[in-house]
Scaffold this motif. Sequence first.
Motif, PDB file in Angstrom:
ATOM      1  N   PHE A  58       0.874  -1.085   0.024  1.00 39.84           N
ATOM      2  CA  PHE A  58      -0.064   0.068  -0.083  1.00 39.84           C
ATOM      3  C   PHE A  58       0.860   1.324   0.098  1.00 39.84           C
ATOM      4  O   PHE A  58       0.883   2.119  -0.948  1.00 39.84           O
ATOM      5  CB  PHE A  58      -0.934   0.243   1.294  1.00 39.84           C
ATOM      6  CG  PHE A  58      -1.559   1.315   1.502  1.00 39.84           C
ATOM      7  CD1 PHE A  58      -2.695   1.714   0.330  1.00 39.84           C
ATOM      8  CD2 PHE A  58      -1.231   2.317   2.601  1.00 39.84           C
ATOM      9  CE1 PHE A  58      -3.387   2.911   0.436  1.00 39.84           C
ATOM     10  CE2 PHE A  58      -1.833   3.389   2.654  1.00 39.84           C
ATOM     11  CZ  PHE A  58      -2.766   3.817   2.009  1.00 39.84           C
TER      12      PHE A  58
ATOM     13  N   ALA B 292       2.585   1.821  -3.586  1.00 36.57           N
ATOM     14  CA  ALA B 292       1.535   1.979  -4.459  1.00 36.57           C
ATOM     15  C   ALA B 292       1.122   3.810  -4.270  1.00 36.57           C
ATOM     16  O   ALA B 292       0.900   4.534  -5.011  1.00 36.57           O
ATOM     17  CB  ALA B 292       0.370   1.395  -4.441  1.00 36.57           C
ATOM     18  N   THR B 293       1.077   4.061  -2.738  1.00 29.70           N
ATOM     19  CA  THR B 293       0.614   5.490  -2.686  1.00 29.70           C
ATOM     20  C   THR B 293       1.776   6.269  -3.102  1.00 29.70           C
ATOM     21  O   THR B 293       1.580   7.359  -3.674  1.00 29.70           O
ATOM     22  CB  THR B 293       0.192   5.789  -1.107  1.00 29.70           C
ATOM     23  OG1 THR B 293      -0.738   4.456  -0.788  1.00 29.70           O
ATOM     24  CG2 THR B 293      -0.343   6.998  -0.698  1.00 29.70           C
TER      25      THR B 293
ATOM     26  N   ALA C 227      -7.991   2.152  -3.413  1.00 26.51           N
ATOM     27  CA  ALA C 227      -7.079   1.094  -3.188  1.00 26.51           C
ATOM     28  C   ALA C 227      -7.636  -0.099  -2.402  1.00 26.51           C
ATOM     29  O   ALA C 227      -7.675  -1.434  -2.491  1.00 26.51           O
ATOM     30  CB  ALA C 227      -5.588   1.227  -2.820  1.00 26.51           C
TER      31      ALA C 227
END
Length: 302
Positions: A192, A195-196, A213
């Motif tokens: 996460f 991806a952020t 997400a």
Amino acid sequence: MTQQPSTPGQNSPVTVVGLGPMGLALAAALMEKGHPTTVWNRTPAKARDLVARGARLAPSAADAVAAGPLTLVCLKDYAALYEVFGSARAAAVAGRALVNLSSGTPNEAHAAASWAAERDFAYLDGAVMVPPPLVGDPGSVFLHSGPREVFDAHRDTLASLGDPRYLGADPGLAVLHNAALLGLMYATMNGFLHATALVGSAGVPAAEFADLAVNRFLPTVVDAALVEAAPDLDAGHYPGDLGTMEMNLNALEHIALTCEEQGVHAGQPRLMRDIAAQAVADGHGGSNYLAVFEVFRKAAAR
Ligand SMILES: NC(=O)c1ccc[n+]([C@@H]2O[C@H](COP(=O)([O-])OP(=O)(O)OC[C@H]3O[C@@H](n4cnc5c(N)ncnc54)[C@H](OP(=O)(O)O)[C@@H]3O)[C@@H](O)[C@H]2O)c1
């Protein structure tokens, strides 16, 4: 403190050895549920609030264990366990049950079980799967492994902390599950966070991306698929008719290249790409992505 009305198992005395953030939470939850609670810590000052609320501070670890049938140990690691109990008088502690909730490895749990047997402790290993504020909630999972009779004898008391799960007689199973679940937690969090950072390279706020997400993408595309896939992992069945490992390798290559273009750390996608490439090299190019499971589980034999 105000003691709650008692229910079966609640009046059983319990000792907690180790008063870091987790040991403090364990002792507080036990007191809240009505257990007479004895505590011991290398730094006794950390017991001050518990004592003010009715806990008894023992003068030594051996005295603490002798105070009742069950001792929960929650120290930094297994080395601290030996340091704390190394000089404990055997006669004072023999026959008592010791549930070790300190973090470690399966080998360390096996060694601790042998160490306890030499001293006539009944030994159960364990792991706490929640942070301190959730200790005492009925849904908070505590993992245990070791002799079934020790777990059964103290199950009601352990249930004052949450949901105690018995995993089997092998004492290493609790810390093995702990390592597996924490590995899953770190991999998910890193997935996460990475991806952020990637969408953040184009100015997308984390709060906006988190909704897409975590609330939309993960539950439909990842969570459900993994539960459905579990029987295939047991069976070694990886049909590639809806997408192959070669296709996934291509996607991972694009993720790594996108990171490089955007100036974002590319180590994670490169590692995933290398693992998928290994699966292809092992003959799984036409399998689906789950065949990377074979790379993971056969690493020792490689
Ligand atoms: N906190 C969490 O969110 C969490 C969640 C799940 C599992 N756990 C596990 O629970 C265990 C305890 O964690 P924690 O968060 O309470 O804090 P911790 O910092 O891991 O452990 C602190 C405790 O260990 C004692 N200790 C450390 N070295 C010692 C030594 N050589 N001799 C005697 N005592 C020693 C400390 O005593 P002093 O007070 O005297 O320093 C204190 O009681 C760990 O194994 C941790 O992995 C923690």
